[in-house]
Design a protein around this motif. Structure first.
Motif, PDB file in Angstrom:
ATOM      1  N   VAL A  22      26.461 -73.672 -26.378  1.00 41.61           N
ATOM      2  CA  VAL A  22      26.989 -74.809 -27.156  1.00 41.61           C
ATOM      3  C   VAL A  22      25.834 -75.649 -27.696  1.00 41.61           C
ATOM      4  CG1 VAL A  22      28.350 -76.898 -27.048  1.00 41.61           C
ATOM      5  CG2 VAL A  22      29.107 -74.881 -25.824  1.00 41.61           C
ATOM      6  N   MET A  34      27.256 -81.684 -34.480  1.00 35.80           N
ATOM      7  CA  MET A  34      28.483 -81.397 -33.782  1.00 35.80           C
ATOM      8  C   MET A  34      29.500 -82.462 -34.193  1.00 35.80           C
ATOM      9  SD  MET A  34      30.108 -82.093 -30.317  1.00 35.80           S
ATOM     10  CE  MET A  34      29.373 -83.628 -30.565  1.00 35.80           C
ATOM     11  N   LEU A  35      30.691 -82.024 -34.511  1.00 32.59           N
ATOM     12  CA  LEU A  35      31.740 -82.986 -34.870  1.00 32.59           C
ATOM     13  C   LEU A  35      32.648 -83.123 -33.669  1.00 32.59           C
ATOM     14  CD1 LEU A  35      33.266 -84.671 -36.971  1.00 32.59           C
ATOM     15  CD2 LEU A  35      34.423 -82.624 -37.677  1.00 32.59           C
ATOM     16  N   PHE A  36      32.818 -84.323 -33.222  1.00 31.41           N
ATOM     17  CA  PHE A  36      33.633 -84.551 -32.033  1.00 31.41           C
ATOM     18  C   PHE A  36      34.802 -85.457 -32.404  1.00 31.41           C
ATOM     19  CE2 PHE A  36      34.008 -87.443 -28.188  1.00 31.41           C
ATOM     20  CZ  PHE A  36      34.960 -86.651 -27.582  1.00 31.41           C
ATOM     21  N   ILE A  37      35.996 -85.002 -32.081  1.00 34.22           N
ATOM     22  CA  ILE A  37      37.181 -85.807 -32.360  1.00 34.22           C
ATOM     23  C   ILE A  37      37.656 -86.396 -31.052  1.00 34.22           C
ATOM     24  CG2 ILE A  37      39.488 -85.785 -33.373  1.00 34.22           C
ATOM     25  CD1 ILE A  37      37.292 -84.965 -35.283  1.00 34.22           C
ATOM     26  N   ARG A  38      37.635 -87.704 -30.969  1.00 33.39           N
ATOM     27  CA  ARG A  38      38.068 -88.366 -29.733  1.00 33.39           C
ATOM     28  C   ARG A  38      39.562 -88.251 -29.566  1.00 33.39           C
ATOM     29  NH1 ARG A  38      34.526 -93.812 -30.052  1.00 33.39           N
ATOM     30  NH2 ARG A  38      32.602 -92.683 -30.262  1.00 33.39           N
ATOM     31  N   ASP A  39      40.039 -88.590 -28.367  1.00 32.94           N
ATOM     32  CA  ASP A  39      41.485 -88.524 -28.134  1.00 32.94           C
ATOM     33  C   ASP A  39      42.233 -89.525 -28.999  1.00 32.94           C
ATOM     34  OD1 ASP A  39      40.283 -90.507 -26.803  1.00 32.94           O
ATOM     35  OD2 ASP A  39      41.099 -90.057 -24.830  1.00 32.94           O
ATOM     36  N   LEU A  45      30.054 -87.939 -35.071  1.00 32.02           N
ATOM     37  CA  LEU A  45      29.105 -86.862 -35.332  1.00 32.02           C
ATOM     38  C   LEU A  45      27.912 -87.041 -34.429  1.00 32.02           C
ATOM     39  CD1 LEU A  45      29.440 -87.085 -39.088  1.00 32.02           C
ATOM     40  CD2 LEU A  45      29.506 -84.938 -37.873  1.00 32.02           C
ATOM     41  N   ILE A  52      27.189 -84.296 -26.755  1.00 27.70           N
ATOM     42  CA  ILE A  52      27.874 -83.006 -26.818  1.00 27.70           C
ATOM     43  C   ILE A  52      28.426 -82.641 -25.441  1.00 27.70           C
ATOM     44  CG2 ILE A  52      27.564 -80.541 -27.265  1.00 27.70           C
ATOM     45  CD1 ILE A  52      25.374 -81.285 -29.240  1.00 27.70           C
ATOM     46  N   ALA A  55      31.314 -84.778 -24.332  1.00 26.71           N
ATOM     47  CA  ALA A  55      32.503 -84.547 -25.149  1.00 26.71           C
ATOM     48  C   ALA A  55      33.272 -83.314 -24.687  1.00 26.71           C
ATOM     49  CB  ALA A  55      32.108 -84.385 -26.605  1.00 26.71           C
ATOM     50  N   LEU A  56      32.593 -82.391 -24.053  1.00 31.27           N
ATOM     51  CA  LEU A  56      33.265 -81.151 -23.665  1.00 31.27           C
ATOM     52  C   LEU A  56      34.328 -81.377 -22.588  1.00 31.27           C
ATOM     53  CD1 LEU A  56      30.266 -78.700 -23.566  1.00 31.27           C
ATOM     54  CD2 LEU A  56      32.188 -78.613 -25.101  1.00 31.27           C
ATOM     55  N   ARG A  57      34.208 -82.453 -21.816  1.00 39.62           N
ATOM     56  CA  ARG A  57      35.155 -82.752 -20.738  1.00 39.62           C
ATOM     57  C   ARG A  57      35.365 -81.533 -19.846  1.00 39.62           C
ATOM     58  NH1 ARG A  57      36.754 -87.519 -20.953  1.00 39.62           N
ATOM     59  NH2 ARG A  57      37.318 -88.633 -22.843  1.00 39.62           N
TER      60      ARG A  57
ATOM     61  N   SER B  10      38.317 -80.016 -23.651  1.00 35.08           N
ATOM     62  CA  SER B  10      38.386 -80.151 -25.101  1.00 35.08           C
ATOM     63  C   SER B  10      38.521 -78.798 -25.784  1.00 35.08           C
ATOM     64  CB  SER B  10      37.141 -80.842 -25.609  1.00 35.08           C
ATOM     65  OG  SER B  10      36.995 -82.069 -24.988  1.00 35.08           O
ATOM     66  N   VAL B 560      27.703 -79.294 -39.979  1.00 33.60           N
ATOM     67  CA  VAL B 560      28.499 -79.241 -38.744  1.00 33.60           C
ATOM     68  C   VAL B 560      28.571 -77.799 -38.252  1.00 33.60           C
ATOM     69  CG1 VAL B 560      30.798 -79.533 -37.784  1.00 33.60           C
ATOM     70  CG2 VAL B 560      29.864 -81.277 -39.257  1.00 33.60           C
ATOM     71  N   ARG B 561      28.085 -77.570 -37.051  1.00 35.85           N
ATOM     72  CA  ARG B 561      28.071 -76.203 -36.518  1.00 35.85           C
ATOM     73  C   ARG B 561      29.098 -76.026 -35.424  1.00 35.85           C
ATOM     74  NH1 ARG B 561      22.790 -74.747 -38.270  1.00 35.85           N
ATOM     75  NH2 ARG B 561      22.834 -75.895 -40.198  1.00 35.85           N
ATOM     76  N   TYR B 562      29.644 -77.112 -34.938  1.00 33.92           N
ATOM     77  CA  TYR B 562      30.476 -76.996 -33.766  1.00 33.92           C
ATOM     78  C   TYR B 562      31.453 -78.157 -33.793  1.00 33.92           C
ATOM     79  CZ  TYR B 562      31.179 -75.154 -29.067  1.00 33.92           C
ATOM     80  OH  TYR B 562      31.690 -74.522 -27.974  1.00 33.92           O
ATOM     81  N   VAL B 563      32.709 -77.882 -33.488  1.00 32.04           N
ATOM     82  CA  VAL B 563      33.696 -78.955 -33.465  1.00 32.04           C
ATOM     83  C   VAL B 563      34.299 -79.028 -32.070  1.00 32.04           C
ATOM     84  CG1 VAL B 563      35.823 -79.841 -34.438  1.00 32.04           C
ATOM     85  CG2 VAL B 563      34.229 -78.625 -35.883  1.00 32.04           C
ATOM     86  N   ILE B 564      34.304 -80.211 -31.519  1.00 32.54           N
ATOM     87  CA  ILE B 564      34.931 -80.408 -30.216  1.00 32.54           C
ATOM     88  C   ILE B 564      36.073 -81.396 -30.400  1.00 32.54           C
ATOM     89  CG2 ILE B 564      34.590 -81.166 -27.851  1.00 32.54           C
ATOM     90  CD1 ILE B 564      31.673 -80.519 -28.138  1.00 32.54           C
ATOM     91  N   GLN B 565      37.280 -80.984 -30.029  1.00 23.88           N
ATOM     92  CA  GLN B 565      38.433 -81.869 -30.175  1.00 23.88           C
ATOM     93  C   GLN B 565      38.934 -82.271 -28.804  1.00 23.88           C
ATOM     94  OE1 GLN B 565      40.554 -79.435 -33.124  1.00 23.88           O
ATOM     95  NE2 GLN B 565      41.683 -81.320 -33.537  1.00 23.88           N
ATOM     96  N   ASP B 566      38.947 -83.548 -28.552  1.00 26.48           N
ATOM     97  CA  ASP B 566      39.491 -84.033 -27.290  1.00 26.48           C
ATOM     98  C   ASP B 566      41.009 -84.040 -27.430  1.00 26.48           C
ATOM     99  OD1 ASP B 566      40.164 -85.338 -25.017  1.00 26.48           O
ATOM    100  OD2 ASP B 566      38.508 -86.760 -25.131  1.00 26.48           O
ATOM    101  N   ASN B 568      43.284 -84.934 -25.201  1.00 23.93           N
ATOM    102  CA  ASN B 568      44.014 -85.776 -24.246  1.00 23.93           C
ATOM    103  C   ASN B 568      44.902 -86.785 -24.955  1.00 23.93           C
ATOM    104  OD1 ASN B 568      43.066 -84.966 -21.587  1.00 23.93           O
ATOM    105  ND2 ASN B 568      41.083 -85.444 -22.490  1.00 23.93           N
TER     106      ASN B 568
END
Lengths: 619, 568
Positions: A22, A34-39, A45, A52, A55-57, B10, B560-566, B568
């Motif tokens: 990762v 890395m694009l992270f979408i919160r809950d 970003l 990162i 964010a993986l939880r 996630s 963007v190379r990686y997308v992490i979606q929470d 919850n």
């Protein structure tokens, strides 16, 4: 019976490899975001390893342990979280292969796996011990001479000539390159170094000023979304993140006089818990005079308010910076008296304002003294994005503080981006702080003393190095980036291994081999897009090391006895210029990183079983 | 009992741009936005699944918030464009389409992501420095001595929103009004820093658009019609005004948090009311004729004031308070016990009653020169009216931006084609100098340049919705449209003007279809003939920022190379 899971080295390796894959996506010059979408659906970003990983939880306990180690490390240094994972994975891999190669001699273990695990455990322990005992020396001998030291003057020098001493800027550029990508690193390193120049107090240790910036960062920056990043800039003075409560009158008089107020202008007649009784005539003479109307109380409050405003007016105050929300009546009266009020200013901002203007806050306007009045060159509204803020600049700063206060405006297309820039900026300051931390704590020095007495037969050179280790790896030491540190250390470790290999100390040799080979994975990943570049860099560096050694030997022959101070000299020889192209990174961060990774490895390998406990929900 | 719920792990997507599902969604979004672009764009109806309001629109500021997606990349692009729109009010669709096309072109080119990002950034720098150059071929310097260009600029904003359903005459009328209102907000004779005034927009439903008007002063809605009768008897000029920002409903708010115990026989309400009446008596003695209260006024006080010949307006709201202070010169009062200082009173020159449809409004004329004006916007139904109101505000914003940077860009797709031709030419000529800066090979660089230019041209081509062909000429590189029913043989007769109207057909002009290869040339700026004025202009500041935001967002998405979606 509890579900029990036996842990094998394979499992640990597998878990860490997943994390590695990762992190690799955003590692090095070819890495991305890395694009992270919160809950909550909010987008964020990042290229920061800690972001990162959190964010993986993750669920797996081992992985969570690793993430915790990374978080602890990066909380201390602000840098190196991705390298942490890569180094960890590579070390585990090396340990794994070494442990598998060791012939299964003992009959104490009932399976091959157990034997491997125990060898791995032993190796890990040895590694930690090795690091505590000998890493200092190896750093001093093999790495530090190829770096250079930042000095306090570097921050000031950059002010006069940007090209002459680019060390600080190089260091920052490398950091931002790893955190924001190549396109914006120049802009941000430029902004940050300019900010540091303005804020660092001359004649004082830079880390003190860096601490101040780090602590006051929320008040020192303003994120603005909807604009191109190239609009980011520094502005003079302070931005208070509130608007004027009433439209402010334009007056050109100078200086603008301001006070910090933490209480209410409009006095509270009744405090919480007090009881006001109306209309009870038998309740003594005291109350009977007040009994006529409730309105008298508000009349009294209003006249008191009028007095306060009149007092401020007579002192020439035209701006009130208030920590609390003032009443409508107070606002209206102040507007009539041509006093602007800024309400609900956060504590941080008031603290910074107090620090810069040299005044302390007052709670009651009636107690105000002329000392409590701050002098400003201007106090005007500033429109940043959709928000209107208050922009102030201070007078007579040259006499009190030798700094030029300025505030950072960070623009980005969206909130996700500005957040990312702010985080990177904060970590850049933290990274610089840890750069200034001396390498090798008191504890590790003690052990090195011990090791010296233990291994008296150790080479003379090492003993010699210990004496001037202080000067070699003083605070602020930086080394060329782009894998140079890892290659240098790799080389130094191999040399060291060779020097001890004559002795019967097989483990020590093995351990330094493992570490040396594990380190190579970092430069390999940096140049993952073309292995040619990797080989080129390696050969160039090796050639450089050999040449350097030759020079050093000559030098030492010539001036025997004189301290080996050449590590801190200016970078000016042409052979060193290529190293600057790679950028710079902090040696102290690298040192701490290495120790943290080794400790994490030994922690991970100590665990042999997972117990899954089922907690039933109690009623 | 604690309610601890375990966080679920996630959801991860590796290399999202290589995922066909993500790419399809991005393409869909692009096609959708393209179909809305320009004056002949198609409208979209937005309605939710619970029977809410149906909105007909083609503007990005309404459309984009409605297009929320489960795909994070789509949302990322959306929020970036929306942030731009909220700052500049214009060129949102342009930015979105350019951004999505750039992403697609970068994927098609097969370049390494970092190379495309670097090339895009380099070309963006080239574009923005060219646009700011003195002799830029697609920039028009605005002349504030004539309202001609301002009206053209406004008309382009208004006319590019087909959901307003305006005829040509109506669009022209509205743009004239918008410019007139804008000019009224610029104060004439105030020295020092100039503060622009305010335009208050009032919408009236059910009237033809041509009834829309701009009035100096303010229109305030009046809730009771009793006071309106008294207006005719008011002849004294000018009228004294008091503005009240606190509530006068008879409540006590700022006594503190303590408890008040009232014994029997004590009537606090009447005590307060007495005080308020006392206060109103002062106001009447000071010969105030107009009493305006931001909040609620007690009915007894209303009655009292009315009996003494004072016109009462209450519940005006906080939004109108600032224009009211600007107009009357009064300072809002919030104290009950102190006497009102004379300077806190304001004045209005005259009052009159205006009726617009069902609304009866009080018209306040300023006594002195003031920068406040009211724009009455009329339209046939509610949806069209709300769109038109939004467009008028956008136009006002665009006009204000011209004060900072008095220039405009050629509209009608001409800026895009011109820029593309310029970039092609310049990057070919300077290829060797740029390679070191961009760190890639020549062929990679040229591929990147081609992708960038094609993206720009395809935005220009997106203006065409009726099956026509997009052409560009080989002298000025402007954008020309060939209607669908015209064959290539009689092409030359049917082309009269280019998209912006600055260049006209001349005998030795050559055309080529957009997105076909043409020999590189340096686009000549159109001849500055004062008799020919451009028909379509775009806001310079907004378009420049849109260009930057589009390229930066595209670069971001490519990175963007990686997308992490929470989840919850």
């Amino acid at each position: 019976m509890l579900p029990v899971e036996r842990l094998h080295l394979d499992h640990v390796l597998q878990t860490v490899s997943v994390l590695e894959s990762v992190v690799l996506r955003s590692f090095g010059p070819e890495g991305g975001q890395m694009l992270f979408i919160r809950d909550t659906g909010q987008a964020m970003l990042s290229r920061s390893g800690t972001k990162i990983l959190t964010a993986l939880r993750l669920e797996h306990p081992l992985a969570r342990m690793v993430v915790e180690c990374v978080l602890k490390h990066s909380a201390a240094t602000g840098d190196g979280s991705k390298t942490f994972i890569l180094l960890l994975a590579s070390l585990l891999r090396m340990i794994h292969t070494t442990a598998c190669k060791v012939p299964n001699v003992s009959h104490m273990y009932n399976s091959r796996e157990a034997a491997v695990a125990s060898t791995a455990r032993r190796l890990a322990k040895k590694l930690v011990a090795f690091a505590f005992e000998e890493l200092d020396d190896i750093f001093a001998m093999g790495v530090a001479p190829y770096g250079c030291c930042l000095s306090q003057e570097d921050y000031i020098l950059t002010a006069q000539s940007q090209t002459n001493n680019p060390c600080v800027q190089k260091l920052l550029a490398t950091f931002f390159h790893s955190r924001l990508g190549g396109t914006h690193s120049d802009l941000f390193s430029h902004l940050t170094s300019e900010m540091l120049i303005n804020w660092i107090v001359r004649g004082e240790h830079p880390s003190k000023s860096l601490h101040f910036i780090y602590d006051n960062l929320p008040a020192l920056h303003t994120p603005v979304s909807g604009f191109s990043i190239s609009c980011s800039r520094l502005i003079e003075g302070q931005v208070i993140h509130r608007d004027f409560a009433a439209p402010c009158p334009q007056s050109d008089q100078q200086p603008v006089k301001a006070v910090i107020l933490t209480g209410f202008l409009h006095p509270e007649v009744l405090c919480a818990g007090e009881v006001l009784q109306l209309g009870c005539e038998d309740n003594g003479t005291e109350n009977s005079s007040w009994k006529q109307s409730i309105m008298q109380y508000s009349t009294w409050a209003e006249s008191s308010l009028e007095c306060a405003i009149a007092r401020l007016r007579s002192l020439g105050v035209s701006v009130i910076l208030s920590a609390v929300k003032q009443s409508a009546a107070a606002l209206a009266l102040a507007a009539q008296a041509e006093i602007c009020i800024v309400e609900c200013i956060s504590e941080d901002e008031l603290f910074l304002f107090g620090h810069l203007s040299g005044v302390s806050p007052v709670t009651d306007c009636r107690m105000i003294k002329p000392d409590d009045i701050a002098l400003l060159t201007f106090c005007r509204p500033i429109l940043l994005g959709s928000q209107r803020y208050v922009h102030v600049a201070f007078q007579d700063l040259d006499k009190r503080l030798i700094i030029k206060p300025c505030s950072l405006i960070i623009c980005g297309a969206g909130e996700g981006q500005t957040d990312q820039y702010v985080c990177a900026f904060r970590d850049a300051i933290r990274m610089q702080l840890s750069t200034w931390r001396p390498i090798g704590t008191a504890a590790s020095k003690q052990t090195s003393q011990l090791s010296k007495s233990e291994s008296l037969h150790a080479e003379d050179q090492i003993c010699k190095s210990l004496s001037f280790q202080q000067s070699l790896m003083g605070p602020g030491c930086v080394v060329p980036a782009g894998g140079t540190f890892e290659l240098l250390l790799h080389h130094a470790l191999l040399q060291h291994g060779r020097s001890v290999s004559g002795k019967a100390d097989v483990d020590r040799f093995a351990v330094s081999q493992i570490l040396a080979n594990a380190l190579l994975s970092i430069p390999k990943n940096i140049y993952s897009h073309s292995s040619r570049r990797f080989l080129e860099t390696q050969t160039r560096l090796m050639g450089f090391i050999n040449k350097q050694k030759h020079n050093t030997n000559l030098e030492q022959n010539l001036e025997e006895g004189i301290g080996n101070q050449h590590c801190c000299r200016e970078i000016n020889t042409p052979s060193e210029v290529f190293m600057l192209d790679l950028g710079l990174e902090s040696l102290s961060c690298k040192y701490q990183l290495l120790l943290a990774v080794l400790q994490c490895v030994s922690n991970l390998l100590q665990v042999d079983t997972l117990l899954h406990i089922n907690t039933t929900s109690h009623t | 009992m604690s309610r601890l719920v375990q966080k679920s792990p996630s959801l991860c997507t590796d290399l999202p741009l290589n995922n066909s599902d993500v790419c399809n969604k991005l393409r869909l979004l692009k096609e959708l936005l393209k179909s809305c672009y320009g004056p002949t764009g198609r409208l979209k109806q937005v309605h939710n699944n619970i029977g809410g309001h149906v909105v007909t629109t083609s503007t990005s500021s309404v459309l984009l918030p409605a297009l929320s997606s489960s795909q994070p990349l789509v949302n990322l692009i959306r929020s970036c464009i929306l942030n731009h729109v909220s700052r500049f009010s214009d060129c949102g669709l342009f930015a979105a389409i350019l951004c999505l096309t750039l992403i697609e072109e970068a994927k098609l080119s097969g370049l390494r992501r970092n190379v495309s990002i670097k090339v895009n950034k380099h070309l963006l720098g080239m574009c923005s420095s060219y646009l700011q150059e003195e002799d830029c071929g697609c920039r028009v310097v605005l002349d504030f001595c004539s309202s001609m260009n301002l009206i053209t600029l406004t008309r382009s904003v208004i006319y590019s929103k087909p959901a307003c359903v305006l005829a040509e005459v109506e669009a022209l009328h509205m743009s004239k009004l918008a410019v007139q209102a804008f000019l009224l907000t610029v104060p004439c004779n105030s020295p020092g820093t100039v503060r622009l005034g305010r335009i208050v927009t009032v919408g009236v439903e059910g009237h033809p658009v041509l009834n829309s008007a701009v009035l100096t002063g303010l229109l305030v809605e009046v809730h009771d019609h009793l006071s309106l009768r008294m207006i005719k008897s008011m002849q004294t000029n000018p009228l004294r005004v008091v503005l009240f920002s606190a509530s006068l409903a008879g409540d006590l708010s700022d006594l503190g948090d303590g408890i008040i115990e009232a014994h029997t026989g004590v009537d606090t309400d009447s005590q307060i009311l007495d005080q308020l009446l006392e206060f109103c008596k002062h106001v009447v003695e000071d010969e105030v004729k107009l009493f305006v209260c931001q909040k609620v006024l007690h009915p007894v006080l209303q009655q009292y004031l009315r009996n003494h010949g004072v016109i009462v307006i209450d519940r005006v709201g906080v939004a109108l308070m600032e224009p009211l202070t600007l107009l009357t010169g009064a300072q809002p009062v919030a104290t009950l016990h102190t006497t009102i200082p004379a300077k806190a009173y304001g004045t209005v020159r005259s009052l009159s009653v205006k009726e617009f449809g069902s609304k009866t409004m009080l018209h306040l004329q300023p006594a002195a020169e003031s920068a406040v004006c009211t724009m009455v916007v009329c339209h046939r139904n509610e949806t069209m009216l709300s769109e038109l109101k939004a467009v008028c505000q956008q136009a006002e914003h665009v006009l204000r931006l011209t004060l900072k940077e008095p220039s405009a860009l050629l509209g009608g797709g001409c800026t895009e084609t011109h820029l593309a031709a310029f970039i092609r030419n310049k990057s070919l000529n300077e290829v060797s100098q740029t390679l070191t800066a961009v760190e890639c090979s020549q062929s990679e660089y040229l591929l990147g340049v081609e992708g960038f230019c094609r993206s720009l041209e395809s935005v220009a081509a997106a203006l065409q919705h009726d099956g026509g062909n997009s052409l560009t000429d080989l002298t000025h590189a402007h954008h020309w449209t060939l209607p669908a029913d015209v064959t290539t043989e009689n092409m030359e007769e049917s082309l009269t003007f280019c998209g912006c109207g600055l260049t006209r057909n001349s005998p030795n002009m050559k055309w080529t279809h957009l997105n076909t290869k043409y020999p590189q040339f340096s686009p000549a700026p159109a001849l500055r003939d004062s008799t020919v004025q451009p028909h379509v202009l775009d806001s310079f500041t907004a378009k420049l920022n849109a260009l930057q935001v589009a390229v930066e967002t595209a670069n971001l998405v490519l990175d963007v190379r990686y997308v992490i979606q929470d989840t919850n």
